[in-house]
Design an enzyme around this catalytic site. Structure first.
Site, PDB file in Angstrom:
ATOM      1  N   HIS A 392      81.035  78.833 -13.145  1.00 36.24           N
ATOM      2  CA  HIS A 392      82.492  79.067 -13.096  1.00 36.24           C
ATOM      3  C   HIS A 392      83.235  77.746 -12.798  1.00 36.24           C
ATOM      4  CE1 HIS A 392      86.138  81.555 -12.027  1.00 36.24           C
ATOM      5  NE2 HIS A 392      86.415  80.443 -11.361  1.00 36.24           N
ATOM      6  N   GLU A 393      82.823  77.083 -11.711  1.00 34.70           N
ATOM      7  CA  GLU A 393      83.492  75.824 -11.337  1.00 34.70           C
ATOM      8  C   GLU A 393      83.234  74.745 -12.387  1.00 34.70           C
ATOM      9  OE1 GLU A 393      85.690  76.102  -9.246  1.00 34.70           O
ATOM     10  OE2 GLU A 393      85.028  77.942  -8.251  1.00 34.70           O
ATOM     11  N   HIS A 396      85.859  75.028 -15.063  1.00 39.36           N
ATOM     12  CA  HIS A 396      87.113  74.345 -14.693  1.00 39.36           C
ATOM     13  C   HIS A 396      86.963  72.838 -14.871  1.00 39.36           C
ATOM     14  CE1 HIS A 396      89.227  77.775 -13.138  1.00 39.36           C
ATOM     15  NE2 HIS A 396      88.378  78.007 -12.158  1.00 39.36           N
ATOM     16  N   HIS A 399      86.857  71.728 -18.449  1.00 36.84           N
ATOM     17  CA  HIS A 399      88.212  71.844 -19.008  1.00 36.84           C
ATOM     18  C   HIS A 399      89.020  70.590 -18.637  1.00 36.84           C
ATOM     19  CE1 HIS A 399      91.932  74.723 -19.518  1.00 36.84           C
ATOM     20  NE2 HIS A 399      91.910  73.757 -20.399  1.00 36.84           N
TER      21      HIS A 399
HETATM   22 ZN   LIG Z   1      88.412  79.724 -10.943  1.00 35.57          ZN
END
Ligand SMILES: [Zn+2]
Length: 603
Positions: A392-393, A396, A399
């Site tokens: 998940h991290e 980010h 991105h």
């Molecule tokens: Zn998040």
């Protein structure tokens, strides 16, 4: 409760398990040099006041000067806050952060003239400059985004008056925080091991997931007993907050509070309506999942406090950090070699602060700025949840990496509306990888349950919140008093509609509105639902090899804020003003629900 484990101090942690911040500043002395240099530059920003009318060159000079300073400020700020979070008890780091915060306030003050002065320029004139002058072209979208706000900005005197009323207008929200975070006292309840434990919001979140029904029930009833005692006060704080939103919207010439809130990111209201319509149309899927939950838990009655316990029992899956890194690389390999190489760099170049230490900030996040690596903070534990947190991290951070390496500084970030799409796309890719990887039906069922619960909690539940939030804003605007009785009644009806007949809507649940801090955020929660659904659809396109899906997705990661988020998402193949992407997400949910239903019968 388990025994209190002794955490290492920061200097006892293996440096390989910590992030390396020296590429930002090699020493505090370097930080200080930049700090003093930026401080000395600030008066130059004030001196540009009143120059914009001189022509495109003056506008360009002002934008460039302000953005250059903002960029240096962000670097100082990110460095100070990362250092602070690695050990919040460290006084020297605390001092660095305080200095960065003070400098940020000074910057806001010296740059505050810019937007009003820009908006005061004659519209035709500015459009002509933007069309004709090459030096301004690279700031075109940036400046236009500011200019579109013009119709909603009042006269300088009126804006000043409103700003001075800010504290008073926020009083309801502050009162709620104080009551909810500081003053409410919860009773002692029983934990999993039969020990007494003082209930708090954090402990409640753990206990409601307990595999022991009596533990969940007690936590649920005791928590709501306390909220029930304050329902009139909490109705008053929520009502006050809704009134503030409605007042601000009317004052700034919006037709309603929702339009005002979505306007900041240029999101059309149809995005919100499409979400609510589509979720309502697919509520039978949630009802089916809830019924299956009842059946698999083997209970005669399914209660609201039975919705969060894992159906497949406690997770037996354990991964070391090293194993998790390998799994993340395999799961994300569908995104291509270029993507994977950067993930390797993140692992090998110490972008991640992995393990827990005394004083370290809890939870997990990704943080950085245009000129730094996209760092990640974790508090690693060897389990499935942490494997999901890692990807998940990483979503980010990747991105951020693609954006900062493909956009100029002015477009080198991305708005909240799209932020959770990259992170949850990665979670979806991991889900798919784990489902294909494992042949053990028990593990498979556990992963499917994890996914279904995530979808339930993000798409269904957050839309339920969004619907309630919109209803109370509309009702207040129409003159309906938002009393505790009214809110209870509306919330209970909504809850029954969402979860259906398989679950008993226990009386306490009517009070849920009173304890959700997100109802004070102003039309924020719908983005969790739209983001998760979009990510589900994007990940499905990538893993099923839909032509062009991967390239379109990487294009989205590279776009940053070079255009409005709705346009950026269209480029990625998702039109969020329509319901098509939601239909596709529900299709994936349904497929996995069917798979889970079949599998569960065999266990
Ligand atoms: Zn998040």
């Amino acid at each position: 409760m388990s025994e209190i484990k002794q955490l290492p101090t920061r200097d006892e942690v293996d440096p390989e398990m910590t992030w390396d911040l020296t590429p930002i500043y090699s020493s505090i002395a370097d930080f200080n040099t930049d700090f003093e240099s930026l401080k000395a530059q600030l008066p130059a920003i004030s001196e540009l006041t009143g120059t914009l009318h001189q022509g495109p060159r003056a506008v360009e000079t002002a934008v460039r000067t302000i953005l250059d300073s903002m960029r240096e400020l962000e670097k100082l700020y990110v460095y100070a806050s990362l250092r602070h979070d690695q050990d919040t008890a460290d006084a020297a780091n605390q001092a660095l952060l305080n200095r960065a915060q003070t400098l940020a306030t000074s910057f806001s003050e010296v740059a505050s003239w810019f937007e009003p002065e820009l908006m005061a320029l004659p519209e035709d004139q500015l459009n002509q400059w933007l069309n004709d002058d090459e030096t301004l072209q690279k700031y075109r979208h940036y400046l236009r985004a500011i200019l579109t706000q013009r119709v909603h900005v009042l006269s300088a005197g009126e804006e000043k008056l409103l700003a001075s009323a800010g504290d008073a207008l926020n009083a309801s929200s502050n009162t709620f925080s104080m009551l909810n975070d500081a003053d409410l006292e919860f009773p002692v309840v029983m934990d999993d091991d039969g020990h007494s434990v003082q209930l708090s919001q954090g402990i409640y979140d753990q206990l409601i997931q307990s595999t022991k029904p009596e533990v969940r029930k007690m936590a649920f009833q005791q928590l709501y007993r306390v909220y029930g005692q304050f329902s009139h006060t909490l109705a008053a704080t929520l009502s006050g907050n809704v009134k503030t939103h409605n007042f601000q919207a009317t004052a700034h010439h919006f037709t309603n509070a929702r339009e005002a809130a979505l306007f900041a990111n240029h999101i059309p209201e149809s995005v919100f309506d499409s979400l609510v319509d589509s979720v309502n149309e697919h509520l039978p899927l949630l009802h089916r999942y809830v019924a299956l939950r009842k059946q698999l838990l083997g209970v005669k009655e399914l209660h609201m406090y039975d919705l969060y316990t894992p159906i497949m029992g406690e997770p037996a899956l354990s991964y070391t950090y090293q194993q998790a890194q390998q799994m993340a690389l395999k799961a994300l390999s569908v995104l291509g070699d270029d993507y994977i190489q950067t993930v390797q760099t993140a692992f090998n170049s110490r972008w991640i602060d992995v393990v827990e230490n005394k004083g370290k900030r809890s939870g997990a996040y990704s943080s950085g700025m245009y000129d730094t690596a996209p760092y990640m903070l974790l508090n690693w534990q060897d389990n499935l949840e942490n494997l999901f947190t890692l990807v998940h991290e990483m979503g980010h951070s990747m991105h951020s990496f693609y954006t900062t390496h493909n956009q100029p500084y002015q477009y080198g970030d991305y708005p909240i509306f799209v932020a959770e799409i990259a992170s949850t796309t990665n979670e979806n890719l991991l889900t798919d990888y784990l489902l294909n990887e494992t042949s053990d039906p028990k593990v498979k069922a556990f992963i499917l349950n994890h996914y279904l619960d995530g979808f339930k909690g993000t798409v269904f539940r957050q839309t339920q919140f969004a619907e309630f939030e919109h209803l109370i804003h509309q009702q207040d605007a129409a003159g309906q008093p938002l009393t505790a009785d009214y809110l209870n009644q509306q919330y209970l009806a909504l809850n029954k509609r969402y979860y259906g007949d398989a679950v008993i809507s226990d009386d306490e649940i009517k009070l849920e509105w009173s304890r959700i801090p997100h109802f004070y955020y102003n039309y924020y929660v719908y983005q969790y639902a739209t983001g998760f659904a979009a990510a589900n659809t994007l990940a499905n396109g990538i893993v099923t090899g839909k032509p062009g899906a991967r390239e379109a997705y990487l294009g989205f990661l590279k776009a940053g804020s070079s255009d409005y988020p709705i346009e950026v998402m269209k480029q990625a193949g998702v039109d969020m003003t329509a319901t098509n992407y939601l239909d596709q997400a529900f299709k994936v949910f349904e497929q996995r629900l069917i798979e889970f239903e079949k599998l569960a019968k065999t266990l």
